[in-house]
Design an enzyme around this catalytic site. Structure first.
Site, PDB file in Angstrom:
ATOM      1  N   TYR A  47       0.815  -1.214   0.000  1.00  0.00           N
ATOM      2  CA  TYR A  47       0.000   0.000   0.000  1.00  0.00           C
ATOM      3  C   TYR A  47       0.847   1.261   0.000  1.00  0.00           C
ATOM      4  O   TYR A  47       0.332   2.365  -0.242  1.00  0.00           O
ATOM      5  CB  TYR A  47      -0.927   0.033   1.220  1.00  0.00           C
ATOM      6  CG  TYR A  47      -1.899  -1.110   1.334  1.00  0.00           C
ATOM      7  CD1 TYR A  47      -2.128  -1.989   0.273  1.00  0.00           C
ATOM      8  CD2 TYR A  47      -2.598  -1.316   2.517  1.00  0.00           C
ATOM      9  CE1 TYR A  47      -3.024  -3.039   0.407  1.00  0.00           C
ATOM     10  CE2 TYR A  47      -3.493  -2.356   2.650  1.00  0.00           C
ATOM     11  CZ  TYR A  47      -3.698  -3.222   1.594  1.00  0.00           C
ATOM     12  OH  TYR A  47      -4.580  -4.268   1.732  1.00  0.00           O
ATOM     13  N   HIS A 105       0.496 -11.510   1.998  1.00  0.00           N
ATOM     14  CA  HIS A 105      -0.519 -10.736   1.274  1.00  0.00           C
ATOM     15  C   HIS A 105      -1.170 -11.562   0.167  1.00  0.00           C
ATOM     16  O   HIS A 105      -2.393 -11.589   0.025  1.00  0.00           O
ATOM     17  CB  HIS A 105       0.119  -9.472   0.696  1.00  0.00           C
ATOM     18  CG  HIS A 105      -0.842  -8.373   0.441  1.00  0.00           C
ATOM     19  ND1 HIS A 105      -0.495  -7.045   0.446  1.00  0.00           N
ATOM     20  CD2 HIS A 105      -2.169  -8.384   0.184  1.00  0.00           C
ATOM     21  CE1 HIS A 105      -1.556  -6.302   0.189  1.00  0.00           C
ATOM     22  NE2 HIS A 105      -2.584  -7.091   0.022  1.00  0.00           N
TER      23      HIS A 105
END
Length: 275
Positions: A47, A105
């Site tokens: 992110y 992730h």
């Protein structure tokens, strides 16, 4: 706020997602969320906002032990040494001595699941991550982690919303005491304009988006992390935790298509794999 206890950690069932809040744009969103009462913040190396999240938390005046912070390692850093370096970088950016939850992730096609999860387990054993888990694993991968490798994961984070059934996965996770964290819980904004969700919302004097959040939080073992940058949206998601949907509402939501997937990158695993 309601919580879930799993693998020795207590997780607030509603968190703030920070996907697509790159750079410093995440800082004011996290600051506002913390001031409203959020205590669960979800970020990730990918992110590119861990530093902003860390700055917001450091300036909040809230004791670190009162917060639950999740971060994740990207799928090109899953070899043990690379994972440890990535984790150290995340801690540095977050300005923290530990995270509450550290997740894979996305799995990669060439990852050695056992080596990756063992390296993560070491971080947990040394207190750098209070709990570990995975995201976006299919059923065979989850079974391997839980039943073959036997690494104690606390959470599986996957796409889950009113248009996506996760019934088999949720049932399996419940039997193992593992929480399911729903990302994209508003189906990337689609819940807000859905006529059925809006009609349910009209009945309760709330929005369609709030109905979607309430539907998730009404399920055993489910955590939701809707992204929300604006103060009014953050507050609306908090308020959704107190909405109680009845059988008629649940029946209407059940009538929605349940085969929609909106997050499906080219490197994703085979979602339909069964063994």
């Amino acid at each position: 706020m309601d919580t879930i206890e799993t693998q020795g950690v207590t997780i607030p069932r509603l968190g703030l997602g920070t996907f697509r809040m790159p750079g410093v744009s995440a800082q004011p969103a996290v600051e506002t969320a913390l001031s409203l009462g959020y205590r669960h913040i979800d970020t990730a190396a990918m992110y590119e906002n861990e530093a902003a999240v860390g700055t917001a938390i450091a300036g909040s005046g809230i004791h670190r032990r009162e917060l639950f912070v999740t971060t994740k390692v990207w799928h090109d850093q899953l070899a043990p040494e690379a994972l440890q370096r990535a984790f150290a970088t995340s801690l540095e950016k977050l300005k923290m001595d530990y995270v509450d939850l550290f997740l894979v992730h996305w799995p990669s096609a060439d990852m050695d699941i056992a080596s990756t999860l063992t390296a993560m387990a070491r971080l947990r054993e040394h207190g750098y991550a209070r709990a570990i888990g995975v995201c976006n694993f299919n059923m065979p991968m989850i079974r391997r982690v839980v039943e073959d490798i036997r690494v104690p994961i606390a959470v599986h984070q996957i796409e889950y919303h009113p248009y996506r059934s996760q019934a088999p996965m949720l049932q399996y996770l419940r039997t193992k005491g593992i929480a399911l964290t729903a990302y994209a819980p508003l189906a990337q904004g689609r819940a807000a304009s859905d006529p059925i969700l809006q009609s349910i919302g009209l009945k309760h004097n709330v929005s369609g988006s709030q109905v979607a959040v309430a539907w998730l939080l009404g399920q055993e073992g489910v955590i939701a992390i809707p992204k929300a940058a604006r103060t009014e949206t953050q507050k609306a998601n908090l308020d959704a935790a107190s909405i109680r949907l009845d059988d008629e509402d649940l029946s209407l939501i059940a009538s929605l298509p349940k085969d929609q997937r909106f997050v499906n990158p080219p490197f994703a695993c085979d979602w339909n794999a069964t063994d």
